[in-house]
Design a protein around this motif. Structure first.
Motif, mmCIF file in Angstrom:
data_model
loop_
_atom_site.group_PDB
_atom_site.id
_atom_site.type_symbol
_atom_site.label_atom_id
_atom_site.label_comp_id
_atom_site.label_asym_id
_atom_site.label_seq_id
_atom_site.Cartn_x
_atom_site.Cartn_y
_atom_site.Cartn_z
ATOM 1 N N ALA A 1 24.573 -9.166 7.767
ATOM 2 C CA ALA A 1 25.426 -9.635 6.674
ATOM 3 C C ALA A 1 24.971 -8.853 5.626
ATOM 4 N N GLU A 2 26.031 -8.596 4.433
ATOM 5 C CA GLU A 2 25.344 -8.251 3.171
ATOM 6 C C GLU A 2 24.126 -8.839 2.553
ATOM 7 N N GLN A 3 23.166 -7.996 2.181
ATOM 8 C CA GLN A 3 22.094 -8.543 1.598
ATOM 9 C C GLN A 3 21.867 -8.356 0.268
ATOM 10 N N PRO A 4 21.323 -9.418 -0.591
ATOM 11 C CA PRO A 4 21.372 -9.080 -2.178
ATOM 12 C C PRO A 4 20.291 -8.104 -2.335
ATOM 13 N N ALA A 5 20.586 -7.339 -3.584
ATOM 14 C CA ALA A 5 19.720 -6.138 -3.896
ATOM 15 C C ALA A 5 18.486 -6.710 -3.922
ATOM 16 N N ALA A 6 17.535 -5.870 -3.419
ATOM 17 C CA ALA A 6 16.143 -5.862 -3.274
ATOM 18 C C ALA A 6 15.398 -5.520 -4.673
ATOM 19 N N PRO A 7 14.604 -6.076 -5.131
ATOM 20 C CA PRO A 7 13.854 -5.738 -6.407
ATOM 21 C C PRO A 7 13.577 -4.356 -6.337
ATOM 22 N N ALA A 8 13.357 -3.528 -7.505
ATOM 23 C CA ALA A 8 13.047 -2.244 -7.524
ATOM 24 C C ALA A 8 11.511 -1.885 -6.928
ATOM 25 N N HIS A 9 11.092 -0.972 -5.989
ATOM 26 C CA HIS A 9 9.665 -1.063 -5.424
ATOM 27 C C HIS A 9 9.371 0.317 -5.840
ATOM 28 N N HIS A 10 8.109 0.546 -6.607
ATOM 29 C CA HIS A 10 7.802 1.914 -6.517
ATOM 30 C C HIS A 10 7.079 2.502 -5.423
ATOM 31 N N PRO A 11 7.416 3.581 -4.981
ATOM 32 C CA PRO A 11 6.763 4.050 -3.612
ATOM 33 C C PRO A 11 5.285 4.135 -3.839
ATOM 34 N N SER A 12 4.366 4.138 -2.794
ATOM 35 C CA SER A 12 3.160 4.049 -2.761
ATOM 36 C C SER A 12 2.593 5.449 -3.549
ATOM 37 N N GLY A 13 1.638 5.277 -4.481
ATOM 38 C CA GLY A 13 0.677 6.260 -4.936
ATOM 39 C C GLY A 13 -0.522 5.977 -4.392
ATOM 40 N N VAL A 14 -1.599 6.670 -5.035
ATOM 41 C CA VAL A 14 -2.907 6.646 -4.963
ATOM 42 C C VAL A 14 -3.537 5.145 -5.066
ATOM 43 N N ALA A 15 -2.865 4.478 -6.085
ATOM 44 C CA ALA A 15 -3.502 3.117 -6.184
ATOM 45 C C ALA A 15 -2.923 2.192 -4.967
ATOM 46 N N GLU A 16 -1.911 2.445 -4.516
ATOM 47 C CA GLU A 16 -1.470 1.432 -3.431
ATOM 48 C C GLU A 16 -2.132 2.122 -2.065
ATOM 49 N N VAL A 17 -2.514 3.249 -1.933
ATOM 50 C CA VAL A 17 -3.067 3.792 -0.783
ATOM 51 C C VAL A 17 -4.660 3.313 -0.822
ATOM 52 N N ILE A 18 -5.222 2.964 -1.978
ATOM 53 C CA ILE A 18 -6.418 2.518 -1.847
ATOM 54 C C ILE A 18 -6.465 0.956 -1.510
ATOM 55 N N ARG A 19 -5.498 0.341 -2.197
ATOM 56 C CA ARG A 19 -5.350 -1.173 -1.754
ATOM 57 C C ARG A 19 -5.090 -1.254 -0.290
ATOM 58 N N TYR A 20 -4.390 -0.339 0.198
ATOM 59 C CA TYR A 20 -3.991 -0.643 1.806
ATOM 60 C C TYR A 20 -5.430 -0.404 2.763
ATOM 61 N N ASN A 21 -6.135 0.411 2.099
ATOM 62 C CA ASN A 21 -7.289 1.026 2.903
ATOM 63 C C ASN A 21 -8.560 0.887 2.296
ATOM 64 N N TRP A 22 -8.785 -0.294 1.344
ATOM 65 C CA TRP A 22 -9.815 -0.656 0.509
ATOM 66 C C TRP A 22 -11.098 -0.854 1.246
ATOM 67 N N PRO A 23 -11.187 -1.366 2.601
ATOM 68 C CA PRO A 23 -12.374 -1.439 3.216
ATOM 69 C C PRO A 23 -13.149 -0.053 3.417
ATOM 70 N N LEU A 24 -12.343 1.003 3.917
ATOM 71 C CA LEU A 24 -12.707 2.334 3.982
ATOM 72 C C LEU A 24 -13.444 2.866 2.811
ATOM 73 N N TYR A 25 -12.464 2.789 1.573
ATOM 74 C CA TYR A 25 -13.182 3.320 0.451
ATOM 75 C C TYR A 25 -14.310 2.514 -0.192
ATOM 76 N N ALA A 26 -14.277 1.220 0.074
ATOM 77 C CA ALA A 26 -15.611 0.222 -0.103
ATOM 78 C C ALA A 26 -16.741 0.737 0.785
ATOM 79 N N ALA A 27 -16.522 0.784 1.994
ATOM 80 C CA ALA A 27 -17.659 1.375 2.850
ATOM 81 C C ALA A 27 -18.161 2.746 2.505
ATOM 82 N N GLY A 28 -17.307 3.613 1.950
ATOM 83 C CA GLY A 28 -17.694 5.064 1.584
ATOM 84 C C GLY A 28 -18.622 4.709 0.274
ATOM 85 N N ALA A 29 -18.154 4.206 -0.654
ATOM 86 C CA ALA A 29 -18.864 3.720 -1.791
ATOM 87 C C ALA A 29 -20.292 3.126 -1.721
#
Length: 276
Positions: A22-50
Motif C-alpha cells: 500500500a501507499e506509505q506515508p512520507a518518510a522523515p528526511a534522512h541525511h545520507p551517511s557522512g564521516v560521522a555516520e561511518v564512524i558510528r557504524y564502525n566505532w569498535p574499529l576506530y576505538a581499537a585503533g585509537a
C-alpha cells in the motif's frame, strides 16, 4: 513536475507489483551517511585503533631505546592510517558527488526507467534516485538478514536507519520482480555485504533474470585495490577485488558497458544484459 509516487507503491500498469503493498506515508528526511555516520557504524574499529596507538605509545616509554623507537614508529604509522582513512571517508561521503547521483547519468544516459534498488540493510540510494527521476517506477528489495549480512556495522546502521517505507523483503536468489520486468537494477554499497560467494552469485543471477534484454545493473562499491588499501589499510580487505565483480557478472551473463570512478576511491560499474 509530476508528483512523486511513494516509493514501493503500486503504479498504474505495474502488473508485477504486489497488491498488498500500500501507499506509505512520507518518510522523515534522512541525511545520507557522512564521516560521522561511518564512524558510528564502525566505532569498535576506530576505538581499537585509537586504544592500540595510545597503548603502544605508553608502552614505548618502558622499552629500551631501539625498541622504543620502533614502537613509536609503529604508533605513528597506525595513527597516520587512522587519520588518512577518516579524511578519505570525509572526502568521499561528505564532499564528493557520490550522494548527488549526477554520475548516474553517465552510466544510464536514458535514465533508470522502471528500476529495482537492492539494499542489504542501509538503503540510501532509493530516495535520491526517486527525486532525480520522479517519473521512473521504483521498488526496493531489502536483503537484510543477520545470517547473511553479519557485519556489526550493518547491524548498527540498521538500528539507526529504518528500512525505507515500501521496501520489500527479498533474498539473494529471490528478488521481488517478474522476469524481464526491470530496465535497471541498482546495488549501491550493497552486494559486498553478502560475504558468501554463493549468495553474491545468486544475486547476480536474479538480477539477470529480472532485467529486460538490454537492461543494466549499476553496481557501486569500494574495491580492494591500491588506492583503497593505501588509505584504509587492512580495512580494505572488507572490500572485494574488481576481478570478483567482473567474474560474478560474467557468470550471470552480464557484460560490462561502463565504469566510472567517484572521488578516486569508489567505482560505479554498469553491466548490461544482452539484447534479445
Amino acid at each position: 513536475m509530476s508528483a512523486l509516487r511513494p516509493v514501493g507503491a503500486r503504479a498504474d500498469g505495474d502488473d508485477d507489483a504486489p497488491a498488498a503493498v500500500a501507499e506509505q506515508p512520507a518518510a522523515p528526511a534522512h541525511h545520507p551517511s557522512g564521516v560521522a555516520e561511518v564512524i558510528r557504524y564502525n566505532w569498535p574499529l576506530y576505538a581499537a585503533g585509537a586504544l592500540t596507538a595510545a597503548g603502544g605509545w605508553a608502552l614505548a616509554r618502558r622499552l629500551p631505546t631501539p625498541a622504543a623507537r620502533l614502537a613509536r614508529a609503529g604508533v605513528l604509522a597506525a595513527g597516520g592510517l587512522l587519520v588518512a582513512s577518516t579524511a578519505a571517508t570525509w572526502c568521499v561521503y561528505d564532499r564528493s558527488e557520490l550522494h548527488g547521483y549526477t554520475w548516474l547519468d553517465e552510466l544510464l544516459p536514458d535514465g533508470p526507467g522502471r528500476h529495482l534498488v537492492v539494499s542489504t540493510g542501509l538503503d540510501e540510494a532509493s530516495r535520491p534516485i526517486a527525486a532525480r527521476h520522479p517519473a521512473a517506477p521504483q521498488r526496493i528489495a531489502d536483503l537484510y538478514d543477520p545470517a547473511l549480512t553479519a557485519t556489526g556495522s550493518i547491524r548498527r546502521a540498521r538500528r539507526r536507519v529504518p528500512p525505507t517505507p515500501g521496501s520489500l523483503p527479498a533474498r539473494p536468489g529471490a528478488l521481488p520482480a517478474a522476469s524481464g520486468s526491470q530496465d535497471s537494477v541498482l546495488a549501491v554499497f550493497a552486494a559486498h555485504e553478502l560475504r558468501r560467494p554463493a549468495d553474491r552469485a545468486a544475486l547476480f543471477a536474479e538480477v539477470a533474470r529480472v532485467l529486460r534484454p538490454g537492461g543494466s545493473l549499476v553496481l557501486v562499491e569500494h574495491l580492494r585495490d591500491a588506492a583503497n588499501t593505501a588509505v584504509y589499510g587492512p580495512g580494505a580487505w572488507h572490500f572485494l577485488p574488481r576481478s570478483t565483480w567482473l567474474a560474478h557478472a560474467a557468470e550471470a551473463g552480464l557484460e560490462p558497458s561502463a565504469e566510472r570512478r567517484i572521488a578516486g576511491l569508489v567505482t560505479a560499474f554498469a553491466f548490461r544484459r544482452a539484447a534479445a
